[in-house]
Design a protein around this motif. Structure first.
Motif: not given
Length: 83
Positions: A30-34, A68-73
């Motif tokens: 559920y967590y990512a760096y951008l 960000a959209r790719q990370l959410v997907a």
């Protein structure tokens, strides 16, 4: 001129951003760096970042939004912006 795979661009503001489309996420799903920016314009004697990452520059807004959209997907619900 076109940059070949063997070329190394060091210390130039034109150093391209690293491809982050394929990334290994080591933390919770559920967590990512951008990364929104890279490089540095300071010349501290103890730091090598300007030498191998180039001058400070920001990613384009549309690129950031798409990443960000790719990370959410892929399951991210909390995104930490870093530079």
């Amino acid at each position: 001129s076109e940059v070949g795979s063997g070329d190394v661009l060091v210390g130039l503001p034109t150093v391209p951003f690293r491809d982050e489309e394929v990334r290994v996420r080591l933390g919770p799903a559920y967590y990512a760096y951008l990364r929104v920016a890279e490089g540095c314009n300071h010349n501290c004697t103890f730091c090598a970042i300007p030498g191998f990452r180039g001058s400070f520059r920001s990613k384009g807004f549309d690129t950031i939004v798409e990443e960000a959209r790719q990370l959410v997907a892929r399951g991210a619900r909390e995104i930490n912006l870093i530079a």
